[in-house]
Structure formats: C-alpha cells, structure tokens
Design a protein around this motif. Structure first.
Motif, PDB file in Angstrom:
ATOM      1  N   PHE A 295      -1.980  -8.004  -0.181  1.00  0.00           N
ATOM      2  CA  PHE A 295      -0.755  -7.211  -0.217  1.00  0.00           C
ATOM      3  C   PHE A 295      -0.939  -6.050   0.756  1.00  0.00           C
ATOM      4  O   PHE A 295      -1.991  -5.405   0.773  1.00  0.00           O
ATOM      5  CB  PHE A 295      -0.477  -6.682  -1.627  1.00  0.00           C
ATOM      6  CG  PHE A 295       0.001  -7.740  -2.577  1.00  0.00           C
ATOM      7  CD1 PHE A 295       1.360  -7.923  -2.802  1.00  0.00           C
ATOM      8  CD2 PHE A 295      -0.900  -8.567  -3.228  1.00  0.00           C
ATOM      9  CE1 PHE A 295       1.803  -8.913  -3.677  1.00  0.00           C
ATOM     10  CE2 PHE A 295      -0.465  -9.552  -4.094  1.00  0.00           C
ATOM     11  CZ  PHE A 295       0.892  -9.723  -4.332  1.00  0.00           C
ATOM     12  N   ASP A 296       0.083  -5.817   1.569  1.00  0.00           N
ATOM     13  CA  ASP A 296      -0.053  -4.732   2.537  1.00  0.00           C
ATOM     14  C   ASP A 296       0.591  -3.445   2.025  1.00  0.00           C
ATOM     15  O   ASP A 296       1.023  -3.367   0.858  1.00  0.00           O
ATOM     16  CB  ASP A 296       0.491  -5.145   3.903  1.00  0.00           C
ATOM     17  CG  ASP A 296       2.002  -5.288   3.935  1.00  0.00           C
ATOM     18  OD1 ASP A 296       2.655  -5.052   2.895  1.00  0.00           O
ATOM     19  OD2 ASP A 296       2.540  -5.628   4.999  1.00  0.00           O
ATOM     20  N   LYS A 297       0.678  -2.453   2.900  1.00  0.00           N
ATOM     21  CA  LYS A 297       1.199  -1.129   2.543  1.00  0.00           C
ATOM     22  C   LYS A 297       2.607  -1.216   1.972  1.00  0.00           C
ATOM     23  O   LYS A 297       2.977  -0.451   1.074  1.00  0.00           O
ATOM     24  CB  LYS A 297       1.172  -0.249   3.788  1.00  0.00           C
ATOM     25  CG  LYS A 297       1.719   1.152   3.605  1.00  0.00           C
ATOM     26  CD  LYS A 297       1.668   1.917   4.915  1.00  0.00           C
ATOM     27  CE  LYS A 297       2.245   3.326   4.742  1.00  0.00           C
ATOM     28  NZ  LYS A 297       2.203   4.080   6.018  1.00  0.00           N
ATOM     29  N   ASN A 298       3.408  -2.163   2.485  1.00  0.00           N
ATOM     30  CA  ASN A 298       4.797  -2.314   2.035  1.00  0.00           C
ATOM     31  C   ASN A 298       4.935  -3.317   0.894  1.00  0.00           C
ATOM     32  O   ASN A 298       6.015  -3.801   0.606  1.00  0.00           O
ATOM     33  CB  ASN A 298       5.680  -2.746   3.202  1.00  0.00           C
ATOM     34  CG  ASN A 298       5.693  -1.720   4.310  1.00  0.00           C
ATOM     35  OD1 ASN A 298       5.640  -0.517   4.051  1.00  0.00           O
ATOM     36  ND2 ASN A 298       5.750  -2.186   5.561  1.00  0.00           N
ATOM     37  N   ASP A 299       3.790  -3.645   0.273  1.00  0.00           N
ATOM     38  CA  ASP A 299       3.746  -4.591  -0.850  1.00  0.00           C
ATOM     39  C   ASP A 299       4.191  -5.992  -0.440  1.00  0.00           C
ATOM     40  O   ASP A 299       4.660  -6.774  -1.274  1.00  0.00           O
ATOM     41  CB  ASP A 299       4.610  -4.095  -2.018  1.00  0.00           C
ATOM     42  CG  ASP A 299       4.042  -4.552  -3.355  1.00  0.00           C
ATOM     43  OD1 ASP A 299       2.807  -4.723  -3.448  1.00  0.00           O
ATOM     44  OD2 ASP A 299       4.831  -4.776  -4.289  1.00  0.00           O
ATOM     45  N   LYS A 300       4.040  -6.308   0.840  1.00  0.00           N
ATOM     46  CA  LYS A 300       4.339  -7.656   1.321  1.00  0.00           C
ATOM     47  C   LYS A 300       3.151  -8.565   1.035  1.00  0.00           C
ATOM     48  O   LYS A 300       1.995  -8.174   1.213  1.00  0.00           O
ATOM     49  CB  LYS A 300       4.642  -7.627   2.824  1.00  0.00           C
ATOM     50  CG  LYS A 300       5.210  -8.936   3.341  1.00  0.00           C
ATOM     51  CD  LYS A 300       5.704  -8.791   4.771  1.00  0.00           C
ATOM     52  CE  LYS A 300       6.322 -10.094   5.262  1.00  0.00           C
ATOM     53  NZ  LYS A 300       6.815  -9.970   6.660  1.00  0.00           N
ATOM     54  N   HIS A 301       3.454  -9.781   0.621  1.00  0.00           N
ATOM     55  CA  HIS A 301       2.437 -10.714   0.124  1.00  0.00           C
ATOM     56  C   HIS A 301       2.041 -11.714   1.207  1.00  0.00           C
ATOM     57  O   HIS A 301       2.897 -12.282   1.882  1.00  0.00           O
ATOM     58  CB  HIS A 301       3.006 -11.445  -1.099  1.00  0.00           C
ATOM     59  CG  HIS A 301       2.117 -12.506  -1.652  1.00  0.00           C
ATOM     60  ND1 HIS A 301       2.534 -13.796  -1.851  1.00  0.00           N
ATOM     61  CD2 HIS A 301       0.820 -12.460  -2.045  1.00  0.00           C
ATOM     62  CE1 HIS A 301       1.537 -14.506  -2.353  1.00  0.00           C
ATOM     63  NE2 HIS A 301       0.489 -13.728  -2.475  1.00  0.00           N
ATOM     64  N   TRP A 302       0.723 -11.956   1.343  1.00  0.00           N
ATOM     65  CA  TRP A 302       0.218 -12.915   2.326  1.00  0.00           C
ATOM     66  C   TRP A 302      -0.744 -13.860   1.614  1.00  0.00           C
ATOM     67  O   TRP A 302      -1.725 -13.429   1.003  1.00  0.00           O
ATOM     68  CB  TRP A 302      -0.519 -12.202   3.458  1.00  0.00           C
ATOM     69  CG  TRP A 302       0.270 -11.078   4.061  1.00  0.00           C
ATOM     70  CD1 TRP A 302       0.334  -9.793   3.620  1.00  0.00           C
ATOM     71  CD2 TRP A 302       1.123 -11.149   5.202  1.00  0.00           C
ATOM     72  NE1 TRP A 302       1.159  -9.050   4.405  1.00  0.00           N
ATOM     73  CE2 TRP A 302       1.667  -9.860   5.400  1.00  0.00           C
ATOM     74  CE3 TRP A 302       1.474 -12.165   6.087  1.00  0.00           C
ATOM     75  CZ2 TRP A 302       2.534  -9.558   6.428  1.00  0.00           C
ATOM     76  CZ3 TRP A 302       2.337 -11.869   7.118  1.00  0.00           C
ATOM     77  CH2 TRP A 302       2.865 -10.588   7.283  1.00  0.00           C
ATOM     78  N   SER A 303      -0.470 -15.170   1.715  1.00  0.00           N
ATOM     79  CA  SER A 303      -1.311 -16.157   1.037  1.00  0.00           C
ATOM     80  C   SER A 303      -1.332 -17.455   1.835  1.00  0.00           C
ATOM     81  O   SER A 303      -0.371 -17.776   2.540  1.00  0.00           O
ATOM     82  CB  SER A 303      -0.779 -16.433  -0.374  1.00  0.00           C
ATOM     83  OG  SER A 303      -1.492 -17.480  -0.988  1.00  0.00           O
ATOM     84  N   LYS A 304      -2.419 -18.237   1.712  1.00  0.00           N
ATOM     85  CA  LYS A 304      -2.520 -19.540   2.387  1.00  0.00           C
ATOM     86  C   LYS A 304      -2.285 -20.696   1.424  1.00  0.00           C
ATOM     87  O   LYS A 304      -2.247 -21.849   1.833  1.00  0.00           O
ATOM     88  CB  LYS A 304      -3.904 -19.715   3.015  1.00  0.00           C
ATOM     89  CG  LYS A 304      -4.225 -18.737   4.116  1.00  0.00           C
ATOM     90  CD  LYS A 304      -5.368 -19.207   4.997  1.00  0.00           C
ATOM     91  CE  LYS A 304      -6.611 -19.495   4.217  1.00  0.00           C
ATOM     92  NZ  LYS A 304      -7.758 -19.840   5.090  1.00  0.00           N
TER      93      LYS A 304
END
Length: 351
Positions: A295-304
């Motif tokens: 999760f980044d600073k803007n609460d955006k989610h990254w997953s594979k």
C-alpha cells in the motif's frame, strides 16, 4: 494467409483464368479459392467477363493481329505474363516458407519452454511428499464430475471444494501456463486441449476441459491434472518500508502450521524485494510460497496475485516492479501463504 498474399493472388487471377501460371502457383491459388469467399466471387465474375469477351471475338480469324499488334508482341506479352507469374509464385512460396519456418521456430521455443517446466516440475516432485499426502493435508478435495471420451470430442470436468475457513481460494495456473495433460494410453498419443473454462463460488471451484477425440480402439485414457495452489490467510502483519535501500524485518510467522522467517525488504530504483525462508522441511510439509502486497502513501493497493514466484530454494525472494504511480512511503503486507499441490494422476477405462 496474410493480406499481402491475398492481394497477390487477387492480382494473379487473370493469368490463372488464362492458364498462364506455373503449376506450383496454380496449386496455391486453387487452395486459396476453396476458403476465400471474396476471391471466389471475383474469380467467377472475372471468368464470366473473359468468357463473354471471347464469345464476342469468335469472328476474328487471326487473333495475333487484334488491334494491329504483330504476333511477336503477343508472344512477348504472353512470355512476360509467364515470367511475372513465376516471380509472383516464387514470392508466394517464399512467404509460405517463411511462415512455416516461423511456425517451426515457435514450436521449437514452446517445446524448449515445456521441457524446462517439466524439469522444474520433476525437481519439485522429488522434493515434495507424495501428492496424495499433500492433498490430504491441504484441506482441499477434488471430485470428478464428468469424464466423457468420444471419437469426435472428449470432455473432462472436476471440482475443488474446501471447508477450512483459513483458505481464501484455490487456483490453477499460478506460476506458469500449467495445463491438464490427457493421453490415449492404448495408442500412446496426446488428446489435444481445445478449451478450458473455470468458475468459482464460495468454497468451490469448477474446471472444464474440452479435448480432442479418441480412437475407435481406445481402452484407457490417462489424465494428469494441473498443479494448483491453496491460498491460506495469515495473521495480520505489516511494516512500513524505508523509502530507499533496506528495511530490516526479522520476523518469524506461522501460517497453517508452517513456519517462515521474513528477513528484510529492499527498495531499488526498479524493483522491491522481500527476502524470506520456509523453515519447515519441504520433504515433510510440502512447498509453500509467501505472497505480499503493498500500500502506498495514497492507500493504493499493489499485488501480483494470483501469480506467485515459484522457488524451491530455502532462501527465497518475492519481488515487485517499482510502478511509476507508487508514492512513498510504502507499507508491506503479508497477503497469503501459498501451498503448491502437484496435479493428481488418474486412469479411466473407456466403455
């Protein structure tokens, strides 16, 4: 056939109608006309026009003198047509040859890739306990729903079910194109895969494979199902990463009774790495992978997920690309512990 070849054949139709093309070109055009509706229509219209023209010119006694042209010019034109058709034919044959060579190269590369995957699969099988033992421990059950083996087409359906609340989902094809393999064991040849369809519901996955047909004398069909993965929920764990370089984690965790050690994470300009170990012996408990998300600073989610990094070494690395939209600081979450289960083998009599 490519658009370029299609247009070339269209240009050759007048010579084809006049029987002024070489045999190899004639054969290629014959085959093209059997499948191309547009060229069939144009060929029929052109042939009709030529026949009508010839009928209207029947009164001309010396055709070499039509429009005042001497016979040697007519012969020269015919020769140029023949030479042109030979050149065009050579171009078509060259294009067809190039296409075939491209197909052969693609097949060779696919075969090499399959061989590498088979080798990796064999290494995995040699490390892991028997597939039946792993299936029993996984908490997942497989039911065969349909096994129809006919001469025109075959159908094989099965279902994964589970009641363990710690299992989030079950998935095939998670680290490489991982297909079902079906073989006619009587005649020793593969049944080709035509279509694969899957559907998921609560605590259940259905898979359906349409295959080529069997021979009249086929008595037994063998099925090797794909490897699949079981995604277990961990206890919540997260850590904020340093914006550059390494972040020490040094955390022991347990998921589904299996112990892991997460050592550290590292951020580079291009990728993010997480270093961890499976502490329990693969030969006793099976092969597990850890899956992480960010999760980044803007609460955006990254997953594979559902893709995972398939590794059989004790020291493993889970990695993400550093996407352009990521905003530091990043928070690392443990998403799942993933058990890899070898595909089951079956033999079915054909009635």
């Amino acid at each position: 056939m490519s658009e370029k070849n299609h247009l070339l054949i269209k240009e050759l139709l007048p010579l084809y109608i006049d029987d002024a093309v070489v045999e190899e070109v004639k054969k290629i055009i014959d085959e093209h006309l059997q499948t191309c509706k547009l060229c069939q229509k144009e060929w029929m219209e052109l042939k009709s026009t030529v026949n009508a023209s010839r009928q209207s010119n029947l009164y001309i006694v010396n055709r070499d003198q039509v429009e005042g042209q001497p016979s040697f010019i007519k012969r020269l034109k015919k020769l140029s047509f023949i030479v042109g058709s030979i050149i065009a034919g050579m171009m078509i044959l060259f294009m067809a040859g190039s296409w075939l060579m491209g197909q052969e190269k693609a097949e060779e590369e696919k075969l090499k890739e399959d061989q590498e995957l088979v080798q990796l699969d064999e290494e995995f099988e040699s490390l892991s306990p028997p597939r039946e033992a792993i299936m029993k421990k996984s908490g997942v059950k497989i039911d065969i729903l349909t096994k129809e083996f006919n001469e025109d087409e075959s159908l094989f359906k099965y279902r994964y079910t589970w009641d363990n609340p710690k299992i989030d989902y079950v998935k095939e094809d998670i680290y490489w194109p991982n297909h079902l393999v079906a073989m006619d064991l009587t005649n020793n040849h593969i049944l080709h895969r035509k279509e694969n369809m899957g559907s998921a519901a609560h605590n259940m996955n259905d898979e359906s494979w349409t295959l080529s047909g069997i021979e009249k004398n086929t008595e037994i069909v063998g099925i090797e199902m794909p490897n699949f993965a079981v995604f277990y929920q961990p206890e919540p764990f997260e850590i904020q990463l340093n914006e550059h370089g390494e972040t020490s984690i040094q955390k022991k965790i347990t998921v589904n009774g299996i112990h892991f050690y997460i050592d550290r994470a590292e951020i580079t300009n291009e990728r993010i790495f997480v270093y961890y170990q499976q502490l329990d012996d693969i030969s006793k408990v099976g092969l597990y992978q850890l899956s992480f998300n960010l999760f980044d600073k803007n609460d955006k989610h990254w997953s594979k997920e559902p893709k995972i990094d398939f590794q059989i070494e004790k020291d493993r690395i889970y990695n993400f690309p550093f996407f352009q939209g990521m905003k530091n600081p990043l928070t690392l979450h443990l998403e799942h512990a993933v058990l890899i289960v070898q595909g089951m083998h079956y033999k079915f009599p054909v009635k």
